[in-house]
Design a protein around this motif. Structure first.
Motif, PDB file in Angstrom:
ATOM      1  N   ILE A 204       0.866  -1.188   0.060  1.00  0.00           N
ATOM      2  CA  ILE A 204      -0.041   0.041   0.109  1.00  0.00           C
ATOM      3  C   ILE A 204       0.898   1.151  -0.015  1.00  0.00           C
ATOM      4  CG2 ILE A 204      -1.629   1.201   1.150  1.00  0.00           C
ATOM      5  CD1 ILE A 204      -2.587  -1.372   2.502  1.00  0.00           C
ATOM      6  N   ARG A 205       1.042   1.934  -1.002  1.00  0.00           N
ATOM      7  CA  ARG A 205       1.734   3.151  -1.137  1.00  0.00           C
ATOM      8  C   ARG A 205       0.861   4.345  -1.216  1.00  0.00           C
ATOM      9  NH1 ARG A 205       4.820   5.022  -6.427  1.00  0.00           N
ATOM     10  NH2 ARG A 205       6.421   6.311  -5.174  1.00  0.00           N
ATOM     11  N   ILE A 206       1.071   5.212  -0.349  1.00  0.00           N
ATOM     12  CA  ILE A 206       0.365   6.747  -0.242  1.00  0.00           C
ATOM     13  C   ILE A 206       1.571   7.693  -0.678  1.00  0.00           C
ATOM     14  CG2 ILE A 206      -0.984   8.061   1.155  1.00  0.00           C
ATOM     15  CD1 ILE A 206      -1.445   5.737   2.926  1.00  0.00           C
ATOM     16  N   VAL A 207       0.924   8.634  -1.803  1.00  0.00           N
ATOM     17  CA  VAL A 207       1.857   9.585  -2.192  1.00  0.00           C
ATOM     18  C   VAL A 207       1.088  10.781  -2.158  1.00  0.00           C
ATOM     19  CG1 VAL A 207       3.494  10.387  -4.216  1.00  0.00           C
ATOM     20  CG2 VAL A 207       3.249   7.933  -3.707  1.00  0.00           C
ATOM     21  N   GLU A 208       1.726  12.056  -1.593  1.00  0.00           N
ATOM     22  CA  GLU A 208       0.985  13.165  -1.542  1.00  0.00           C
ATOM     23  C   GLU A 208       1.343  13.904  -2.900  1.00  0.00           C
ATOM     24  OE1 GLU A 208       0.580  17.375   0.928  1.00  0.00           O
ATOM     25  OE2 GLU A 208       1.798  15.935   1.683  1.00  0.00           O
ATOM     26  N   GLN A 209       0.318  14.359  -3.565  1.00  0.00           N
ATOM     27  CA  GLN A 209       0.436  15.009  -4.910  1.00  0.00           C
ATOM     28  C   GLN A 209      -0.119  16.205  -4.881  1.00  0.00           C
ATOM     29  OE1 GLN A 209      -1.762  12.199  -7.220  1.00  0.00           O
ATOM     30  NE2 GLN A 209      -0.025  11.632  -8.207  1.00  0.00           N
ATOM     31  N   GLN A 210       0.394  17.368  -5.623  1.00  0.00           N
ATOM     32  CA  GLN A 210      -0.171  18.679  -5.958  1.00  0.00           C
ATOM     33  C   GLN A 210      -1.775  18.696  -6.414  1.00  0.00           C
ATOM     34  OE1 GLN A 210       1.280  21.666  -5.024  1.00  0.00           O
ATOM     35  NE2 GLN A 210       2.829  20.367  -4.335  1.00  0.00           N
TER      36      GLN A 210
ATOM     37  N   ALA B  64      -9.935  29.051  -3.584  1.00  0.00           N
ATOM     38  CA  ALA B  64      -9.323  30.184  -2.704  1.00  0.00           C
ATOM     39  C   ALA B  64     -10.083  30.148  -1.431  1.00  0.00           C
ATOM     40  CB  ALA B  64      -9.720  31.283  -3.572  1.00  0.00           C
ATOM     41  N   GLY B  65      -9.032  30.526  -0.457  1.00  0.00           N
ATOM     42  CA  GLY B  65      -9.520  30.796   0.798  1.00  0.00           C
ATOM     43  C   GLY B  65      -9.832  29.335   1.623  1.00  0.00           C
ATOM     44  N   ILE B  66      -9.583  28.145   1.261  1.00  0.00           N
ATOM     45  CA  ILE B  66      -9.486  26.957   1.878  1.00  0.00           C
ATOM     46  C   ILE B  66      -8.707  27.074   2.819  1.00  0.00           C
ATOM     47  CG2 ILE B  66      -9.541  24.558   2.008  1.00  0.00           C
ATOM     48  CD1 ILE B  66     -10.737  24.641  -0.605  1.00  0.00           C
ATOM     49  N   ASP B  67      -9.207  26.892   4.196  1.00  0.00           N
ATOM     50  CA  ASP B  67      -7.990  26.420   5.328  1.00  0.00           C
ATOM     51  C   ASP B  67      -8.439  25.525   6.166  1.00  0.00           C
ATOM     52  OD1 ASP B  67      -5.774  27.214   6.501  1.00  0.00           O
ATOM     53  OD2 ASP B  67      -6.846  28.569   8.306  1.00  0.00           O
ATOM     54  N   PRO B  68      -7.875  24.538   6.285  1.00  0.00           N
ATOM     55  CA  PRO B  68      -6.483  24.321   5.913  1.00  0.00           C
ATOM     56  C   PRO B  68      -6.107  24.061   4.616  1.00  0.00           C
ATOM     57  CG  PRO B  68      -6.943  22.060   6.896  1.00  0.00           C
ATOM     58  CD  PRO B  68      -8.254  23.262   7.086  1.00  0.00           C
ATOM     59  N   PRO B  69      -5.201  24.420   3.753  1.00  0.00           N
ATOM     60  CA  PRO B  69      -5.135  24.253   2.214  1.00  0.00           C
ATOM     61  C   PRO B  69      -5.510  22.712   1.815  1.00  0.00           C
ATOM     62  CG  PRO B  69      -3.176  25.391   3.051  1.00  0.00           C
ATOM     63  CD  PRO B  69      -3.954  24.780   4.171  1.00  0.00           C
ATOM     64  N   LEU B  70      -5.997  22.605   0.555  1.00  0.00           N
ATOM     65  CA  LEU B  70      -6.373  21.414  -0.031  1.00  0.00           C
ATOM     66  C   LEU B  70      -5.322  20.437  -0.014  1.00  0.00           C
ATOM     67  CD1 LEU B  70      -8.673  19.770  -0.987  1.00  0.00           C
ATOM     68  CD2 LEU B  70      -8.084  20.762  -3.390  1.00  0.00           C
ATOM     69  N   ARG B  71      -5.194  19.268   0.173  1.00  0.00           N
ATOM     70  CA  ARG B  71      -3.994  18.209  -0.005  1.00  0.00           C
ATOM     71  C   ARG B  71      -4.740  17.135  -0.504  1.00  0.00           C
ATOM     72  NH1 ARG B  71      -1.509  16.781   5.776  1.00  0.00           N
ATOM     73  NH2 ARG B  71       0.168  16.020   4.291  1.00  0.00           N
ATOM     74  N   ASN B  72      -3.971  16.589  -1.549  1.00  0.00           N
ATOM     75  CA  ASN B  72      -4.311  15.421  -2.613  1.00  0.00           C
ATOM     76  C   ASN B  72      -3.433  14.354  -2.198  1.00  0.00           C
ATOM     77  OD1 ASN B  72      -5.792  14.365  -4.813  1.00  0.00           O
ATOM     78  ND2 ASN B  72      -4.290  14.896  -6.308  1.00  0.00           N
ATOM     79  N   PHE B  73      -3.917  13.102  -2.294  1.00  0.00           N
ATOM     80  CA  PHE B  73      -3.084  11.827  -2.137  1.00  0.00           C
ATOM     81  C   PHE B  73      -3.293  10.855  -3.125  1.00  0.00           C
ATOM     82  CE2 PHE B  73      -3.229  13.950   2.121  1.00  0.00           C
ATOM     83  CZ  PHE B  73      -1.803  13.862   2.445  1.00  0.00           C
TER      84      PHE B  73
ATOM     85  N   VAL C 218      -8.691   2.970   2.225  1.00  0.00           N
ATOM     86  CA  VAL C 218      -8.501   4.520   2.008  1.00  0.00           C
ATOM     87  C   VAL C 218      -9.411   5.139   2.776  1.00  0.00           C
ATOM     88  CG1 VAL C 218      -8.875   6.371   0.161  1.00  0.00           C
ATOM     89  CG2 VAL C 218      -7.884   4.080  -0.432  1.00  0.00           C
ATOM     90  N   GLY C 219     -10.680   4.734   3.175  1.00  0.00           N
ATOM     91  CA  GLY C 219     -11.206   5.455   4.038  1.00  0.00           C
ATOM     92  C   GLY C 219     -10.807   5.562   5.617  1.00  0.00           C
ATOM     93  N   ALA C 220     -10.306   4.618   5.892  1.00  0.00           N
ATOM     94  CA  ALA C 220      -9.337   4.139   7.381  1.00  0.00           C
ATOM     95  C   ALA C 220      -8.302   5.111   7.457  1.00  0.00           C
ATOM     96  CB  ALA C 220      -9.184   2.732   7.351  1.00  0.00           C
ATOM     97  N   CYS C 221      -7.644   5.105   6.215  1.00  0.00           N
ATOM     98  CA  CYS C 221      -6.294   5.997   6.167  1.00  0.00           C
ATOM     99  C   CYS C 221      -6.656   7.307   6.234  1.00  0.00           C
ATOM    100  CB  CYS C 221      -5.491   5.601   5.054  1.00  0.00           C
ATOM    101  SG  CYS C 221      -4.767   4.207   4.883  1.00  0.00           S
ATOM    102  N   VAL C 222      -7.854   7.910   5.723  1.00  0.00           N
ATOM    103  CA  VAL C 222      -8.214   9.069   6.049  1.00  0.00           C
ATOM    104  C   VAL C 222      -8.648   9.380   7.274  1.00  0.00           C
ATOM    105  CG1 VAL C 222      -9.746  10.758   5.085  1.00  0.00           C
ATOM    106  CG2 VAL C 222      -8.612   9.585   3.454  1.00  0.00           C
ATOM    107  N   ALA C 223      -9.215   8.478   7.889  1.00  0.00           N
ATOM    108  CA  ALA C 223      -9.824   8.734   9.258  1.00  0.00           C
ATOM    109  C   ALA C 223      -8.722   8.737  10.296  1.00  0.00           C
ATOM    110  CB  ALA C 223     -10.848   7.636   9.579  1.00  0.00           C
TER     111      ALA C 223
END
Length: 126
Positions: A12-18, A27-36, A54-59
Motif C-alpha cells: 500500500i503506497r500513499i503519495v502526496e500530490q499537488q 481560494a480561501g480554503i483553510d487548511p489548504p487542500l491536500r491530494n493523495f 483508503v477511508g480508514a487511512c483518511v480517518a
C-alpha cells in the motif's frame, strides 16, 4: 463451496500530490487542500476493500481512528469493537468510488491478453 475471503496485500503506497487547481476554485480554503494517491497491490480484493482501506487511512489522518484500530481490524478481519456489549463497530466513511481506477491485472502466465489501452493510463493521474 465457501468463498475465499483471505486477501494478501503486497503493498500500500500513499503519495502526496499537488492538487489540481482551478483558478479561484479553492481560494480561501483553510487548511489548504491536500491530494493523495493510494496505490494498493494484492492478489485479490473483496467488494469495497480498497475503498474501506483508503477511508480508514483518511480517518487516521483526521484523528477519527487510531493506527492500532486499523491494525486490529487487519488482524481480526473485523471493525467490531472488542468486548463491546452492543457489538458496535469502529465508525468512519468509506472512500467514494469516483476516482478509483483499476490500473493493471496480472493473470500470470496461464492467461494472455493482447490489448492496448484506449488512452494513456498515466494522463491526468499525476
Amino acid at each position: 463451496e465457501t468463498q475465499k475471503t483471505i486477501c494478501t496485500l503486497s503493498s500500500i503506497r500513499i503519495v502526496e500530490q499537488q492538487p489540481l487547481m482551478l483558478e479561484g476554485y479553492f481560494a480561501g480554503i483553510d487548511p489548504p487542500l491536500r491530494n493523495f494517491k493510494f496505490q494498493v497491490t494484492g492478489d485479490r480484493f473483496l467488494y469495497k476493500m480498497v475503498r474501506l482501506l483508503v477511508g480508514a487511512c483518511v480517518a487516521v489522518g483526521n484523528q477519527q481512528l487510531e493506527v492500532d484500530d486499523v491494525q486490529k481490524a487487519l488482524d481480526n478481519g473485523s471493525w467490531e469493537i472488542p468486548n463491546d456489549k452492543d457489538s458496535r463497530r469502529k465508525q468512519f466513511k468509506c472512500a467514494p468510488a469516483h476516482g478509483l481506477v483499476l490500473r493493471h491485472v496480472d493473470y500470470g502466465d496461464d492467461v494472455v491478453f493482447d490489448w492496448q489501452p484506449l488512452r494513456d493510463p498515466d494522463r491526468n493521474l499525476h
